[in-house]
Design a protein around this motif. Structure first.
Motif, PDB file in Angstrom:
ATOM      1  N   SER A   1       1.751  27.364 -18.334  1.00 13.28           N
ATOM      2  CA  SER A   1       1.933  26.444 -19.456  1.00 13.28           C
ATOM      3  C   SER A   1       2.381  25.088 -18.922  1.00 13.28           C
ATOM      4  CB  SER A   1       2.997  27.022 -20.394  1.00 13.28           C
ATOM      5  OG  SER A   1       3.641  25.990 -21.104  1.00 13.28           O
ATOM      6  N   THR A   2       2.001  24.032 -19.616  1.00 13.46           N
ATOM      7  CA  THR A   2       2.425  22.698 -19.185  1.00 13.46           C
ATOM      8  C   THR A   2       3.807  22.350 -19.725  1.00 13.46           C
ATOM      9  OG1 THR A   2       1.273  21.785 -21.107  1.00 13.46           O
ATOM     10  CG2 THR A   2       0.072  21.766 -19.018  1.00 13.46           C
ATOM     11  N   GLU A   3       4.260  23.087 -20.723  1.00 10.45           N
ATOM     12  CA  GLU A   3       5.488  22.699 -21.418  1.00 10.45           C
ATOM     13  C   GLU A   3       6.726  22.562 -20.527  1.00 10.45           C
ATOM     14  OE1 GLU A   3       7.790  24.019 -25.326  1.00 10.45           O
ATOM     15  OE2 GLU A   3       5.680  24.598 -25.289  1.00 10.45           O
ATOM     16  N   PRO A   4       6.985  23.563 -19.653  1.00 10.49           N
ATOM     17  CA  PRO A   4       8.209  23.470 -18.846  1.00 10.49           C
ATOM     18  C   PRO A   4       8.218  22.288 -17.885  1.00 10.49           C
ATOM     19  CG  PRO A   4       7.150  25.625 -18.587  1.00 10.49           C
ATOM     20  CD  PRO A   4       6.241  24.788 -19.403  1.00 10.49           C
ATOM     21  N   ILE A   5       7.075  21.654 -17.644  1.00 10.22           N
ATOM     22  CA  ILE A   5       7.090  20.549 -16.686  1.00 10.22           C
ATOM     23  C   ILE A   5       7.091  19.191 -17.382  1.00 10.22           C
ATOM     24  CG2 ILE A   5       5.862  21.955 -14.968  1.00 10.22           C
ATOM     25  CD1 ILE A   5       3.423  20.100 -15.538  1.00 10.22           C
TER      26      ILE A   5
ATOM     27  N   PHE B   1       9.379  16.423 -16.251  1.00 12.16           N
ATOM     28  CA  PHE B   1       9.246  15.868 -14.898  1.00 12.16           C
ATOM     29  C   PHE B   1       8.109  14.866 -14.745  1.00 12.16           C
ATOM     30  CE2 PHE B   1      10.765  20.337 -14.295  1.00 12.16           C
ATOM     31  CZ  PHE B   1      12.084  20.020 -14.001  1.00 12.16           C
ATOM     32  N   VAL B   2       7.313  14.700 -15.798  1.00 13.00           N
ATOM     33  CA  VAL B   2       6.130  13.828 -15.680  1.00 13.00           C
ATOM     34  C   VAL B   2       6.104  12.806 -16.814  1.00 13.00           C
ATOM     35  CG1 VAL B   2       4.793  15.686 -14.585  1.00 13.00           C
ATOM     36  CG2 VAL B   2       4.590  15.311 -17.050  1.00 13.00           C
ATOM     37  N   PRO B   3       5.500  11.634 -16.579  1.00 16.06           N
ATOM     38  CA  PRO B   3       5.352  10.666 -17.673  1.00 16.06           C
ATOM     39  C   PRO B   3       4.532  11.282 -18.816  1.00 16.06           C
ATOM     40  CG  PRO B   3       4.805   9.651 -15.568  1.00 16.06           C
ATOM     41  CD  PRO B   3       4.980  11.120 -15.305  1.00 16.06           C
ATOM     42  N   ASN B   4       4.733  10.762 -20.020  1.00 20.87           N
ATOM     43  CA  ASN B   4       4.015  11.277 -21.190  1.00 20.87           C
ATOM     44  C   ASN B   4       2.508  11.251 -21.040  1.00 20.87           C
ATOM     45  OD1 ASN B   4       5.465  12.415 -23.181  1.00 20.87           O
ATOM     46  ND2 ASN B   4       6.175  10.453 -24.037  1.00 20.87           N
TER      47      ASN B   4
ATOM     48  N   GLY C   1       0.818  -1.216   0.000  1.00 21.59           N
ATOM     49  CA  GLY C   1       0.000   0.000   0.000  1.00 21.59           C
ATOM     50  C   GLY C   1       0.846   1.258   0.000  1.00 21.59           C
ATOM     51  N   ILE C   2       0.381   2.266  -0.728  1.00 19.74           N
ATOM     52  CA  ILE C   2       1.029   3.585  -0.691  1.00 19.74           C
ATOM     53  C   ILE C   2      -0.044   4.659  -0.503  1.00 19.74           C
ATOM     54  CG2 ILE C   2       3.004   2.841  -2.103  1.00 19.74           C
ATOM     55  CD1 ILE C   2       1.744   4.126  -4.516  1.00 19.74           C
ATOM     56  N   VAL C   3       0.392   5.788   0.011  1.00 17.05           N
ATOM     57  CA  VAL C   3      -0.549   6.882   0.277  1.00 17.05           C
ATOM     58  C   VAL C   3      -0.139   8.066  -0.594  1.00 17.05           C
ATOM     59  CG1 VAL C   3      -1.564   8.357   2.041  1.00 17.05           C
ATOM     60  CG2 VAL C   3      -0.717   6.075   2.654  1.00 17.05           C
ATOM     61  N   VAL C   4      -1.062   8.554  -1.424  1.00 18.02           N
ATOM     62  CA  VAL C   4      -0.657   9.507  -2.457  1.00 18.02           C
ATOM     63  C   VAL C   4      -1.661  10.638  -2.650  1.00 18.02           C
ATOM     64  CG1 VAL C   4       0.506   7.630  -3.699  1.00 18.02           C
ATOM     65  CG2 VAL C   4      -1.839   8.254  -4.326  1.00 18.02           C
ATOM     66  N   GLU C   5      -1.176  11.693  -3.289  1.00 15.69           N
ATOM     67  CA  GLU C   5      -2.059  12.789  -3.717  1.00 15.69           C
ATOM     68  C   GLU C   5      -1.976  12.986  -5.231  1.00 15.69           C
ATOM     69  OE1 GLU C   5      -1.273  16.232  -1.024  1.00 15.69           O
ATOM     70  OE2 GLU C   5      -3.137  15.464  -0.137  1.00 15.69           O
ATOM     71  N   TYR C   6      -0.774  12.757  -5.801  1.00 19.96           N
ATOM     72  CA  TYR C   6      -0.574  12.854  -7.256  1.00 19.96           C
ATOM     73  C   TYR C   6      -1.064  14.180  -7.818  1.00 19.96           C
ATOM     74  CZ  TYR C   6       0.538   7.826  -7.200  1.00 19.96           C
ATOM     75  OH  TYR C   6       1.113   6.589  -6.952  1.00 19.96           O
ATOM     76  N   ASN C   7      -0.498  15.245  -7.286  1.00 16.52           N
ATOM     77  CA  ASN C   7      -0.974  16.588  -7.666  1.00 16.52           C
ATOM     78  C   ASN C   7       0.145  17.424  -8.272  1.00 16.52           C
ATOM     79  OD1 ASN C   7      -3.002  18.637  -7.755  1.00 16.52           O
ATOM     80  ND2 ASN C   7      -2.008  19.626  -6.029  1.00 16.52           N
ATOM     81  N   PRO C   8       0.589  17.140  -9.480  1.00 15.05           N
ATOM     82  CA  PRO C   8       0.169  16.024 -10.324  1.00 15.05           C
ATOM     83  C   PRO C   8       1.134  14.835 -10.162  1.00 15.05           C
ATOM     84  CG  PRO C   8       1.549  17.491 -11.602  1.00 15.05           C
ATOM     85  CD  PRO C   8       1.510  18.050 -10.203  1.00 15.05           C
ATOM     86  N   PHE C   9       0.771  13.725 -10.782  1.00 17.94           N
ATOM     87  CA  PHE C   9       1.649  12.563 -10.839  1.00 17.94           C
ATOM     88  C   PHE C   9       2.932  12.957 -11.560  1.00 17.94           C
ATOM     89  CE2 PHE C   9       3.408   8.581 -12.092  1.00 17.94           C
ATOM     90  CZ  PHE C   9       2.898   7.632 -11.207  1.00 17.94           C
ATOM     91  N   HIS C  10       4.112  12.587 -10.986  1.00 19.42           N
ATOM     92  CA  HIS C  10       5.377  12.922 -11.666  1.00 19.42           C
ATOM     93  C   HIS C  10       6.339  11.745 -11.625  1.00 19.42           C
ATOM     94  CE1 HIS C  10       7.167  13.428  -7.719  1.00 19.42           C
ATOM     95  NE2 HIS C  10       6.358  14.448  -7.425  1.00 19.42           N
ATOM     96  N   ASN C  11       7.515  11.948 -12.198  1.00 25.19           N
ATOM     97  CA  ASN C  11       8.475  10.835 -12.326  1.00 25.19           C
ATOM     98  C   ASN C  11       8.897  10.260 -10.975  1.00 25.19           C
ATOM     99  OD1 ASN C  11       8.373  11.055 -15.089  1.00 25.19           O
ATOM    100  ND2 ASN C  11      10.150  12.430 -15.227  1.00 25.19           N
ATOM    101  N   GLY C  12       8.937  11.096  -9.934  1.00 30.41           N
ATOM    102  CA  GLY C  12       9.271  10.608  -8.600  1.00 30.41           C
ATOM    103  C   GLY C  12       8.226   9.601  -8.115  1.00 30.41           C
ATOM    104  N   HIS C  13       6.957   9.846  -8.461  1.00 35.43           N
ATOM    105  CA  HIS C  13       5.877   8.920  -8.093  1.00 35.43           C
ATOM    106  C   HIS C  13       6.005   7.595  -8.826  1.00 35.43           C
ATOM    107  CE1 HIS C  13       3.557  12.866  -7.270  1.00 35.43           C
ATOM    108  NE2 HIS C  13       3.905  12.355  -6.102  1.00 35.43           N
TER     109      HIS C  13
ATOM    110  N   ALA D   1      11.401  16.274  -9.911  1.00 38.24           N
ATOM    111  CA  ALA D   1      11.119  17.522  -9.192  1.00 38.24           C
ATOM    112  C   ALA D   1       9.989  17.230  -8.223  1.00 38.24           C
ATOM    113  CB  ALA D   1      10.710  18.617 -10.169  1.00 38.24           C
ATOM    114  N   SER D   2       9.854  18.053  -7.182  1.00 35.27           N
ATOM    115  CA  SER D   2       8.742  17.851  -6.246  1.00 35.27           C
ATOM    116  C   SER D   2       7.445  18.339  -6.874  1.00 35.27           C
ATOM    117  CB  SER D   2       9.008  18.621  -4.951  1.00 35.27           C
ATOM    118  OG  SER D   2       8.854  20.011  -5.185  1.00 35.27           O
ATOM    119  N   ALA D   3       6.311  17.811  -6.377  1.00 36.64           N
ATOM    120  CA  ALA D   3       5.008  18.251  -6.890  1.00 36.64           C
ATOM    121  C   ALA D   3       4.819  19.744  -6.620  1.00 36.64           C
ATOM    122  CB  ALA D   3       3.880  17.439  -6.249  1.00 36.64           C
TER     123      ALA D   3
END
Lengths: 404, 404
Positions: free
Chosen positions: B221-225, B228-231, B5-17, B207-209
């Motif tokens: 814009s979403t471009e600079p991030i 840090f996030v899956p496609n 089990g894991i506890v998450v917020e995914y705000n947003p989901f990123h590579n660290g997650h 990077a951190s959420a």
């Protein structure tokens, strides 16, 4: 100085109102006209097109000398409570007479009606109660009882037709004045031109406020109504739309109303004034489904409740006005001064010691449940007009409007 | 099948997650990953960027097999209550282990910390109370008591640094698991790259959420991030903004929050969960004055309350969550299924009889104060995103998301 009182909403001010103010003054041989005017929410349970200060300016430009606010709890209530609040304020302001519009413009049938009803009061009240229990609305029940007990036994000309909105209000004004033993003399003027709910007729200078609003929203333009309103009003409406971007209406206020209904949930809605008998579940369901105010009303409307009655519930939901708020405001406790002409100012100076309620020109100097609520309502109205940049705290910032 | 089990917020989901989910599964030698995820409002007391279904999709695309919702009353509460709610759900879902991120990635210092605190529990609790009475925030008080009683007398390496957010949550997970006598084994992973509140560093995949959200809102814009996030997440964020026109944030939700504060007035605010000690007057004053959320916070923020603590009050004001609501939801009473992969589905089938709480995949089939409130919160969130055309009733219309 001798003052005549009138009760108004000015939504918006139109040529019929101009005639009404001038004729009231002439007929009663008064030196000035005092208007008690609803604030930002009106008796039909809807937001005003423009706010109370803008409507006060319209009044002062067009024959009214003093404008006092009818506080929220009375401005948005049923005809009887609305009328008694207004009459109490006009009486407190020292008016010698009050003048209202009626279908025939004759005061005798009103006097006759009042005394006839008084003579069968118990029977009359019981009959109304019975009809309501059978599931019809209050205005219809009142009318039926009235037809059965009074109109059927009299020459129709002697009494008033209470199925007509102007007559009902007039009747309640006189009833209220009698109840407080007011020395004000009643006067009435015949309404001009179009009926209360009629569409406007082009080529004439007179139309009802309802007709004007309809024309207004259908055409989304002020131009077609120019002929029905004084020039100053026309300019004022145009300035409002440039500065504020929208006129007040339930169509525009609906997103905030809807948010409020969903956030409250049925349980909390039941505490709101005028929400009765399980209608809270229907309101909640309708808010979930309806994307527009018209869709919402189509779901909620039924034979049991008039459109107006439902709109009043919605007004109270929007403003958070509960049964316990209402209980904390048993009677008008101040005369909130919104504006004055020079004549109005002289009158105030002369009457200073003889007013029956305090005249409040700066809200910061007066505290009561009623005054506080009406000022908070101004803020909530401002959100409806512009949720991103509402003009807040106006009741504390705007002094009474003066017109030289 | 063995689940971690894991506890998450995914705000947003990123590579660290992505790394966290995969490593949790590997380290604990599990067959699948179960996430307990916050709904539309998060632990820092703010609206999620995108709603819970969109975040569930992100999770299922990137290594999570089952997503259950942490109900509103726990998702938006302090670290201890948040952690205990999440642990109760993971335990109820039959997880063999749970895995959280920490600064050092070693479990022993947590175990040591727990037992050391238990040995001086009374003193420790008293000291925290004393510091709070002196006017500092709860997290700071806890930290000071911890430094004074535990860290000063031990080799720093043996215990955990509780001034770091990840460590605090980890500590509370283990405390909660001990309290319910859970058989789940704890595991921890070291956090990668940037610190919790750091700005993003370009040229790295992690990077951190918090850093990602900051970058996001600053550049609009979403471009600079993208790096840090899956496609799939990048596409999902872009789809959201095309369909919904705005991401969730207090800046965007502020008009509705402000309307609510002004409509409620100080008296009613005091009934809202976490609104304490007269702060309702300050909140009311701030809402009258502040045109933007940032201005609002500048007025309200003080040494006594953390930014997070204030935001949690605001969340509860926005949703209408009162102390009495909270009292009606003493413990999580259902496992609200938001989504599942094939493996997740097999696990559910296998475990059917052994879940300690009912699995709720259609809200229409389950009634509880907690479930009802979380679904109403979805509607209010939708208003914040788009007040004119909110997407309502999604909790009743969207079945659990499936990924093959």
């Amino acid at each position: 100085m001798k003052a005549v009182g009138i009760v108004v909403e000015y939504n918006p001010f139109h040529n019929g109102h101009l005639y009404h103010a001038a004729s009231a003054k002439a007929q009663t041989e008064s030196d000035l006209v005092i208007a008690v005017m609803s604030g930002n929410f009106l008796q039909r349970g809807e937001p005003a097109l423009v706010d109370k200060w803008t409507r006060t300016e319209m009044a002062l430009e067009n024959g009214v000398d003093l404008v006092f606010e009818l506080p929220y709890e009375r401005a948005t209530s049923n005809a009887s409570s609305f009328a008694s609040g207004a009459i109490q304020l006009l009486d407190a302001a020292g008016c010698s007479s009050y003048c209202f519009g009626s279908e025939n413009g004759s005061i005798v049938p009103f006097t006759t009606t009042l005394s006839r009803i008084a003579s069968v009061q118990t029977q009359y009240d019981e009959l109304i109660r019975k009809y309501i229990q059978e599931g019809i609305s209050y205005p219809k029940a009142l009318n039926r009882a009235y037809s059965a007990l009074i109109r059927s036994t009299a020459n129709e000309q002697e009494t008033v037709d209470l199925s007509l909105p102007n007559n009902i209000l007039g009747f309640h004004y006189m009833e209220a004045a009698a109840n407080i033993g007011s020395s004000m003399k009643p006067a009435t003027l015949p309404r001009l031109g179009a009926g209360y709910h009629d569409d406007v007729k082009h080529g004439t200078p007179i139309a009802s406020a309802t007709g004007i609003r309809k024309e207004f929203f259908e055409t989304e333009s002020t131009e077609p109504i120019q002929q029905f309103v004084p020039n100053s009003v026309y300019n004022s409406l145009n300035n409002w739309i440039i500065e504020r971007t929208s006129f007040g209406s339930w169509d525009v206020f609906y997103p905030l109303l809807r948010f409020q209904i969903l956030r409250s949930g049925p349980e909390h809605l039941a505490a709101i004034a005028d929400v009765t008998e399980g209608i809270e579940n229907l309101l909640y369901k309708a808010a979930r489904q309806a994307e527009t105010f018209q869709q919402f009303m189509a779901i909620v409307k039924s034979k049991r409740y008039t459109w107006t009655r439902i709109q009043r519930m919605l007004t109270h939901i929007y403003t958070g006005f509960t049964y316990s708020h209402r209980a904390s405001m048993p009677a008008p406790d101040h005369l909130r001064l919104l504006g004055m002409t020079r004549a109005g100012q002289s009158y105030l100076k002369e009457m200073k010691e003889n007013m029956k309620l305090p005249v409040v020109s700066r809200l910061a100097n007066f505290n009561s449940a009623s005054a506080d609520f009406s000022s908070s309502v101004s803020d909530l109205y401002a959100f409806g007009i512009n949720p991103i940049h509402p003009s807040l705290g106006l009741d504390y910032r705007i002094p009474p409007i003066r017109k030289d």
